[in-house]
Design a protein around this motif. Structure first.
Motif, PDB file in Angstrom:
ATOM      1  N   HIS A 171       0.821  -1.212   0.000  1.00  0.00           N
ATOM      2  CA  HIS A 171       0.000   0.000   0.000  1.00  0.00           C
ATOM      3  C   HIS A 171       0.854   1.261   0.000  1.00  0.00           C
ATOM      4  O   HIS A 171       0.591   2.196  -0.781  1.00  0.00           O
ATOM      5  CB  HIS A 171      -0.926  -0.014   1.227  1.00  0.00           C
ATOM      6  CG  HIS A 171      -1.762   1.216   1.353  1.00  0.00           C
ATOM      7  ND1 HIS A 171      -2.763   1.539   0.467  1.00  0.00           N
ATOM      8  CD2 HIS A 171      -1.737   2.228   2.276  1.00  0.00           C
ATOM      9  CE1 HIS A 171      -3.325   2.683   0.820  1.00  0.00           C
ATOM     10  NE2 HIS A 171      -2.721   3.115   1.909  1.00  0.00           N
ATOM     11  N   THR A 172       1.860   1.328   0.848  1.00  0.00           N
ATOM     12  CA  THR A 172       2.632   2.565   0.974  1.00  0.00           C
ATOM     13  C   THR A 172       3.446   2.867  -0.278  1.00  0.00           C
ATOM     14  O   THR A 172       3.758   4.032  -0.542  1.00  0.00           O
ATOM     15  CB  THR A 172       3.580   2.500   2.185  1.00  0.00           C
ATOM     16  OG1 THR A 172       4.446   1.361   2.068  1.00  0.00           O
ATOM     17  CG2 THR A 172       2.789   2.389   3.478  1.00  0.00           C
ATOM     18  N   GLN A 173       3.763   1.835  -1.045  1.00  0.00           N
ATOM     19  CA  GLN A 173       4.516   2.076  -2.271  1.00  0.00           C
ATOM     20  C   GLN A 173       3.745   2.979  -3.222  1.00  0.00           C
ATOM     21  O   GLN A 173       4.334   3.725  -4.005  1.00  0.00           O
ATOM     22  CB  GLN A 173       4.849   0.740  -2.945  1.00  0.00           C
ATOM     23  CG  GLN A 173       5.769   0.845  -4.130  1.00  0.00           C
ATOM     24  CD  GLN A 173       7.195   1.221  -3.750  1.00  0.00           C
ATOM     25  OE1 GLN A 173       7.538   1.274  -2.576  1.00  0.00           O
ATOM     26  NE2 GLN A 173       8.021   1.485  -4.741  1.00  0.00           N
ATOM     27  N   ARG A 174       2.425   2.954  -3.137  1.00  0.00           N
ATOM     28  CA  ARG A 174       1.605   3.797  -4.014  1.00  0.00           C
ATOM     29  C   ARG A 174       1.778   5.279  -3.697  1.00  0.00           C
ATOM     30  O   ARG A 174       1.557   6.133  -4.555  1.00  0.00           O
ATOM     31  CB  ARG A 174       0.130   3.410  -3.870  1.00  0.00           C
ATOM     32  CG  ARG A 174      -0.173   1.962  -4.216  1.00  0.00           C
ATOM     33  CD  ARG A 174      -1.599   1.599  -3.850  1.00  0.00           C
ATOM     34  NE  ARG A 174      -1.873   0.197  -4.084  1.00  0.00           N
ATOM     35  CZ  ARG A 174      -2.996  -0.421  -3.713  1.00  0.00           C
ATOM     36  NH1 ARG A 174      -3.947   0.276  -3.093  1.00  0.00           N
ATOM     37  NH2 ARG A 174      -3.165  -1.698  -3.955  1.00  0.00           N
ATOM     38  N   TYR A 175       2.169   5.577  -2.474  1.00  0.00           N
ATOM     39  CA  TYR A 175       2.357   6.963  -2.058  1.00  0.00           C
ATOM     40  C   TYR A 175       3.823   7.390  -2.115  1.00  0.00           C
ATOM     41  O   TYR A 175       4.131   8.503  -2.535  1.00  0.00           O
ATOM     42  CB  TYR A 175       1.859   7.158  -0.618  1.00  0.00           C
ATOM     43  CG  TYR A 175       0.378   7.000  -0.456  1.00  0.00           C
ATOM     44  CD1 TYR A 175      -0.480   8.094  -0.541  1.00  0.00           C
ATOM     45  CD2 TYR A 175      -0.178   5.744  -0.212  1.00  0.00           C
ATOM     46  CE1 TYR A 175      -1.847   7.948  -0.393  1.00  0.00           C
ATOM     47  CE2 TYR A 175      -1.541   5.590  -0.066  1.00  0.00           C
ATOM     48  CZ  TYR A 175      -2.375   6.694  -0.153  1.00  0.00           C
ATOM     49  OH  TYR A 175      -3.735   6.534  -0.014  1.00  0.00           O
ATOM     50  N   LEU A 176       4.722   6.528  -1.646  1.00  0.00           N
ATOM     51  CA  LEU A 176       6.113   6.915  -1.427  1.00  0.00           C
ATOM     52  C   LEU A 176       7.051   6.508  -2.545  1.00  0.00           C
ATOM     53  O   LEU A 176       8.211   6.925  -2.558  1.00  0.00           O
ATOM     54  CB  LEU A 176       6.608   6.305  -0.109  1.00  0.00           C
ATOM     55  CG  LEU A 176       5.757   6.621   1.131  1.00  0.00           C
ATOM     56  CD1 LEU A 176       6.335   5.927   2.353  1.00  0.00           C
ATOM     57  CD2 LEU A 176       5.650   8.125   1.358  1.00  0.00           C
ATOM     58  N   GLY A 177       6.596   5.682  -3.468  1.00  0.00           N
ATOM     59  CA  GLY A 177       7.432   5.236  -4.582  1.00  0.00           C
ATOM     60  C   GLY A 177       6.572   4.974  -5.797  1.00  0.00           C
ATOM     61  O   GLY A 177       5.463   5.489  -5.923  1.00  0.00           O
ATOM     62  N   ARG A 178       7.067   4.156  -6.699  1.00  0.00           N
ATOM     63  CA  ARG A 178       6.278   3.750  -7.853  1.00  0.00           C
ATOM     64  C   ARG A 178       5.438   2.537  -7.477  1.00  0.00           C
ATOM     65  O   ARG A 178       5.974   1.575  -6.909  1.00  0.00           O
ATOM     66  CB  ARG A 178       7.189   3.389  -9.028  1.00  0.00           C
ATOM     67  CG  ARG A 178       7.936   4.564  -9.617  1.00  0.00           C
ATOM     68  CD  ARG A 178       8.766   4.111 -10.811  1.00  0.00           C
ATOM     69  NE  ARG A 178       9.468   5.220 -11.444  1.00  0.00           N
ATOM     70  CZ  ARG A 178      10.262   5.096 -12.487  1.00  0.00           C
ATOM     71  NH1 ARG A 178      10.464   3.879 -13.008  1.00  0.00           N
ATOM     72  NH2 ARG A 178      10.850   6.156 -13.015  1.00  0.00           N
TER      73      ARG A 178
END
Length: 290
Positions: A127-134
């Motif tokens: 989930h957090t990859q959608r905000y903090l990375g690709r």
């Protein structure tokens, strides 16, 4: 000789260099994701009770956080030390038992409880990859899950206690959300903005001294930011299961924050972007390939 070779084969190895976790876990952005994962873990009544009864997170919050981070780094970058760390953790948890808020007996090494603590990492990273990375591609998500299963083996969790595919994981995850999770005492403490917290006692002496002087001013701001990223970077279905409120305005602010992080962090030099264990492992890996 044959028995020795079998023993070697049975020792779980960490995820491979160059994999998804290799780039993810050592990145400083992991510091933003951990509060969400930890809060999701302690939303399980048994896990929350174990932390409430036995953890030093109230008396030594910075030391507790540092030890958790070092342990996580070992799971991925520790080489032969990864399995040793897994054994150390299981030994540490042998005596953690008691009664939860509903009067039910718990033990930290009960397979369902221990596996849940491990399981939370995958949906939070995803989930957090959608905000903090690709955002991950479907192939990367599958690789991430396969590598996270390997981390579970490093921690001593049997395959029978972990969903073996993504298709098996999501029904398991949603069942725990629907039937187990709640806003435990520890969840409330981890997202509170009005609880005392000592100034950080790690890092260079000059930084510690400066933080002690300015902490009365910084603490309220830090507490609000911690609550913001803890709730915001938790998967929405997990937030709803625990009963944590999240507004459209907060979502807009989180997306703005994420855009800044996505631009700034990749521009940092390796010594600032990656944590020390990751930097050492990356250097050693590059040297070995020459």
């Amino acid at each position: 000789m044959s028995n020795d070779m079998n023993a070697v084969r049975m020792v779980p190895r960490p995820p491979p260099p160059g994999g998804v976790l290799w780039s993810l876990v050592g990145d400083i952005r992991t510091l933003l994701t951990l509060p969400a994962a930890l809060t999701l873990q302690v939303a399980h009544p048994a896990v929350g009770a174990g932390v409430d009864d036995h953890s030093v997170f109230r008396t030594d919050p910075w030391g507790r956080g540092e030890r958790s981070l070092v342990s996580l780094q070992l799971w991925v970058y520790g080489g032969e030390r990864a399995a040793e760390e897994g054994r150390r953790l299981r030994k540490l948890h042998r005596t953690i038992q008691g009664t939860d808020a509903h009067g039910r007996r718990y033990h930290a090494l009960t397979p369902a409880h221990y596996a849940w603590v491990h399981a939370t990492g995958f949906p939070v990273f995803q989930h957090t990859q959608r905000y903090l990375g690709r955002p991950f591609t479907p192939a990367q998500e599958r690789q991430l899950y396969a590598e996270w299963l390997q981390v579970g083996r490093v921690l001593g969790i049997h395959d029978r206690d972990m969903p073996q595919t993504i298709e098996e994981f999501w029904p398991y995850y949603r069942k725990v959300l629907d039937t187990e999770l709640e806003e435990t005492v520890v969840v409330r403490e981890l997202i509170a903005t009005d609880r005392p917290l000592p100034a950080p006692d790690r890092g260079p002496r000059a930084v510690r001294w400066l933080l002690r002087l300015t902490w009365p001013v910084l603490l309220p701001r830090f507490a609000r930011f911690r609550r913001f990223v803890t709730i915001g970077l938790m998967p929405p279905d997990a937030r709803r299961a625990i009963g944590l409120e999240w507004t459209d305005e907060q979502e807009r602010r989180l997306r703005q924050f994420g855009r800044v992080v996505r631009i700034v962090v990749p521009l940092l030099p390796e010594r600032l972007r990656f944590m020390p264990p990751a930097r050492r492992a990356r250097r050693a890996y590059r040297a070995a390939r020459r």
